[in-house]
Motif scaffolding. Structure first.
Motif, PDB file in Angstrom:
ATOM      1  N   ASN A 228       0.645  -1.291  -0.075  1.00 27.42           N
ATOM      2  CA  ASN A 228      -0.095  -0.068  -0.085  1.00 27.42           C
ATOM      3  C   ASN A 228       0.979   1.252  -0.057  1.00 27.42           C
ATOM      4  O   ASN A 228       0.514   2.417   0.503  1.00 27.42           O
TER       5      ASN A 228
ATOM      6  N   ILE B  52      -3.164   7.431  -4.730  1.00 29.02           N
ATOM      7  CA  ILE B  52      -2.888   6.416  -3.928  1.00 29.02           C
ATOM      8  C   ILE B  52      -3.762   6.574  -2.650  1.00 29.02           C
ATOM      9  O   ILE B  52      -4.178   5.341  -2.149  1.00 29.02           O
ATOM     10  N   ASN B  53      -4.341   7.850  -2.272  1.00 32.35           N
ATOM     11  CA  ASN B  53      -5.201   7.865  -1.242  1.00 32.35           C
ATOM     12  C   ASN B  53      -6.630   7.044  -1.503  1.00 32.35           C
ATOM     13  O   ASN B  53      -6.960   6.370  -0.624  1.00 32.35           O
TER      14      ASN B  53
ATOM     15  N   ARG C  48      -5.583   3.174  -1.319  1.00 31.17           N
ATOM     16  CA  ARG C  48      -5.663   2.918   0.286  1.00 31.17           C
ATOM     17  C   ARG C  48      -6.871   2.536   0.877  1.00 31.17           C
ATOM     18  O   ARG C  48      -7.214   1.671   1.848  1.00 31.17           O
ATOM     19  N   GLN C  49      -7.912   3.340   0.515  1.00 31.89           N
ATOM     20  CA  GLN C  49      -9.346   2.950   1.207  1.00 31.89           C
ATOM     21  C   GLN C  49      -9.684   1.698   0.921  1.00 31.89           C
ATOM     22  O   GLN C  49     -10.691   1.254   1.715  1.00 31.89           O
TER      23      GLN C  49
ATOM     24  N   MET D 285      -5.114  -1.863   6.742  1.00 34.56           N
ATOM     25  CA  MET D 285      -3.975  -2.522   7.222  1.00 34.56           C
ATOM     26  C   MET D 285      -3.768  -2.565   8.704  1.00 34.56           C
ATOM     27  O   MET D 285      -4.474  -1.677   9.304  1.00 34.56           O
TER      28      MET D 285
ATOM     29  N   GLY E  65     -12.669   7.467   9.408  1.00 35.71           N
ATOM     30  CA  GLY E  65     -12.428   7.261   8.013  1.00 35.71           C
ATOM     31  C   GLY E  65     -13.757   7.170   7.361  1.00 35.71           C
ATOM     32  O   GLY E  65     -13.901   8.170   6.370  1.00 35.71           O
TER      33      GLY E  65
ATOM     34  N   LYS F 102     -15.300  10.793   7.503  1.00 36.08           N
ATOM     35  CA  LYS F 102     -14.318  11.963   6.636  1.00 36.08           C
ATOM     36  C   LYS F 102     -14.067  11.560   4.974  1.00 36.08           C
ATOM     37  O   LYS F 102     -13.960  12.193   4.399  1.00 36.08           O
ATOM     38  N   LEU F 103     -13.582  10.333   4.939  1.00 31.02           N
ATOM     39  CA  LEU F 103     -13.453  10.037   3.471  1.00 31.02           C
ATOM     40  C   LEU F 103     -14.413   9.523   2.762  1.00 31.02           C
ATOM     41  O   LEU F 103     -14.569   9.647   1.476  1.00 31.02           O
TER      42      LEU F 103
ATOM     43  N   ARG G  86     -11.249  -1.318  12.850  1.00 27.59           N
ATOM     44  CA  ARG G  86     -11.192   0.080  12.193  1.00 27.59           C
ATOM     45  C   ARG G  86     -10.769  -0.068  10.682  1.00 27.59           C
ATOM     46  O   ARG G  86     -11.296   0.782   9.874  1.00 27.59           O
ATOM     47  N   ALA G  87      -9.917  -0.960  10.217  1.00 27.66           N
ATOM     48  CA  ALA G  87      -9.633  -1.070   8.959  1.00 27.66           C
ATOM     49  C   ALA G  87     -10.866  -1.737   8.190  1.00 27.66           C
ATOM     50  O   ALA G  87     -11.215  -1.475   6.709  1.00 27.66           O
TER      51      ALA G  87
ATOM     52  N   MET H 267     -13.783   0.608   6.684  1.00 30.92           N
ATOM     53  CA  MET H 267     -13.687   1.125   5.432  1.00 30.92           C
ATOM     54  C   MET H 267     -13.956   0.176   4.304  1.00 30.92           C
ATOM     55  O   MET H 267     -14.111   0.734   3.174  1.00 30.92           O
TER      56      MET H 267
END
Lengths: 221, 240
Positions: free
Chosen positions: B48, B72-73, B76-77, B81, B101, B104-105, B149-150, B153
């Protein structure tokens, strides 16, 4: 020694104290803005911002505050104007010079505070998909503030003391008030003692309040 | 899903990865084993781009993420990881760690994100910790929350970098249990680990890495019961 004059000249001491505190607050606020910019430049990837920030910090920390204040004061000649009973043509360059100076020290405080945040935090944030700026904003800076605030409090104490140098360009803060009273009552020693005590009460109170706030923040973890 | 083509990575004069080619299929659980310093963590972190490769390509879902023109951002979503040291955000509550995440994302409304987070917490039996802070949790709890948490997303692949290495022995099991459930649900996973039991039981494919290259790869049975490479045999004789 005779301190009867204190009563007659109390207004001078009060005004001087207010002036010193206002100068210190403005200096630290502006210093934080300048310092944050410099700190971000210093940890940035770009070579040029890094060099500029380093040069600024080295130069300011390597030259006397008295010289810096005189340089700023004599390089811009403000027309004389009075606002709220303060000679702004002295006050403004004075505060700017202090802020330029303090900014260099604050920059190092902020840089150290940011770099003390574990690298894994940035990595975890980036791995979620946040970009560098978002990671700074949501993850790194909120944690850095906890490292920065105590040191920033100390900078505040330093600024209160160093602002006495501003008396040389005629700003009527505490030190200058002592000079004025000294000349009026023909006694050099007593007004200085009074002023020293006031400075000490200011800084000692502040240190205590900061220590209390720091302990509160720690238990809040 | 992930194609790694001729990947090299050096830190200064030190060559850590020397030409790695692998493909990870959707739904696969690829477990990477090998001695310390063999480059397995570096390899995982290249996937990543937490480490930028010195040369070579990484194609993720058809997009060359080593190409600087690709964002890349965004990619990465889709790649969750999990780190050895958990890296939970200590200034945020468990719930905020999980929802930051998505809110906001992915612009998911806060209420919805929190509902989803609570469901995930329930799955790992930690719904009562939603309002706690990371410092109040045990290592095993922290790592399970880091996994959640990962997952919040909704990634397509999960990368695990020695997720149990920093844990007290009695907490390793609870983290592996969560990972096993994930694998059973069909999540694509790439796992760097020293837990050979996990590799045997869960892996669809095991890679043995040494000196920056993949020395041997195969099914758990092939690697653990019939290793061909001498270096693999030597390593396994020491750890098993």
């Amino acid at each position: 020694m005779e301190f009867g004059f204190v009563k007659d000249y109390s207004q001078y001491f009060i005004n001087g104290t207010i002036s010193t505190v206002v100068i210190a607050v403005l200096t630290v606020l502006l210093g934080v803005i300048i310092g944050t910019l410099l700190a971000l430049m210093k940890i940035s990837k770009g070579r040029i911002p890094r060099i500029i920030a380093s040069a600024y910090i080295e130069f300011i920390r390597g030259t006397p505050l008295l010289v810096q204040i005189s340089l700023v004061y004599y390089s811009v000649s403000f027309p004389k104007f009075v606002f709220l009973g303060i000679e702004m043509n002295r006050f403004i360059p004075g505060v700017i010079a202090m802020a330029i100076n303090s900014g260099a020290y604050v920059a190092e405080i902020i840089r150290a505070g940011i770099q003390a945040v574990d690298k894994g935090q940035m990595e975890a944030s980036r791995s979620l998909g946040f970009n560098g700026l978002q990671s700074m904003r949501y993850i790194v800076l909120p944690q850095a503030v906890r490292n920065i605030l105590p040191a920033l409090g100390n900078e505040f104490v330093v600024v209160i003391k160093e602002s006495s140098v501003l008396s040389v360009i005629g700003i009527v803060e505490l030190m200058r008030s002592a000079d004025i009273i000294k000349a009026a009552i023909y006694k050099p020693f007593e007004p200085l003692i009074v002023v020293a005590v006031i400075y000490f009460v200011l800084t000692f109170t502040l240190t205590r309040v900061l220590g209390f706030a720091e302990r509160r923040m720690k238990t809040g973890d | 899903m992930i194609d790694v083509i001729d990947l090299y990575k050096s830190f200064g004069a030190l060559q850590v990865l020397r030409g790695i080619d692998i493909t990870v299929q959707k739904g696969e659980v690829v477990v990477i084993i090998g001695p310390s310093g063999s480059g397995k963590s570096t390899f995982l972190r290249c996937l990543n781009l937490l480490e930028g490769p010195s040369s070579g390509k990484i194609i993720f879902e058809g997009i060359d993420i080593t190409d600087k023109n690709n964002n890349i951002n965004k990619q990465r979503q889709k790649m969750g990881m999990v780190f050895q040291n958990f890296n939970l955000f200590p200034h945020l509550s468990v719930l905020a760690n999980i929802t930051l995440g998505p809110i906001k994302l992915k612009n998911i409304p806060k209420k919805k994100a929190e509902e989803d987070a609570r469901l995930l917490l329930k799955r790992i039996g930690l719904e009562d910790k939603a309002n706690n802070y990371p410092s109040q949790l045990s290592g095993g709890q922290k790592q399970r929350i880091a996994i959640v948490r990962a997952l919040a997303m909704s990634p397509d692949v999960m990368l695990f970098d020695e997720p149990t290495s920093a844990l007290d022995p009695e907490m390793v099991g609870e983290v592996l249990e969560v990972m096993k459930e994930l694998a059973a649900d069909g999540m694509t996973m790439v796992v760097v680990t020293h837990e050979m039991g996990f590799a045997k039981e869960v892996a669809s494919r095991v890679l043995f890495m040494d000196e920056g290259t993949i020395k041997e790869e195969g099914s758990p049975d092939e690697i653990f019961s019939h290793p061909k490479n001498d270096r693999t045999k030597e390593f396994l004789s020491k750890v098993l």
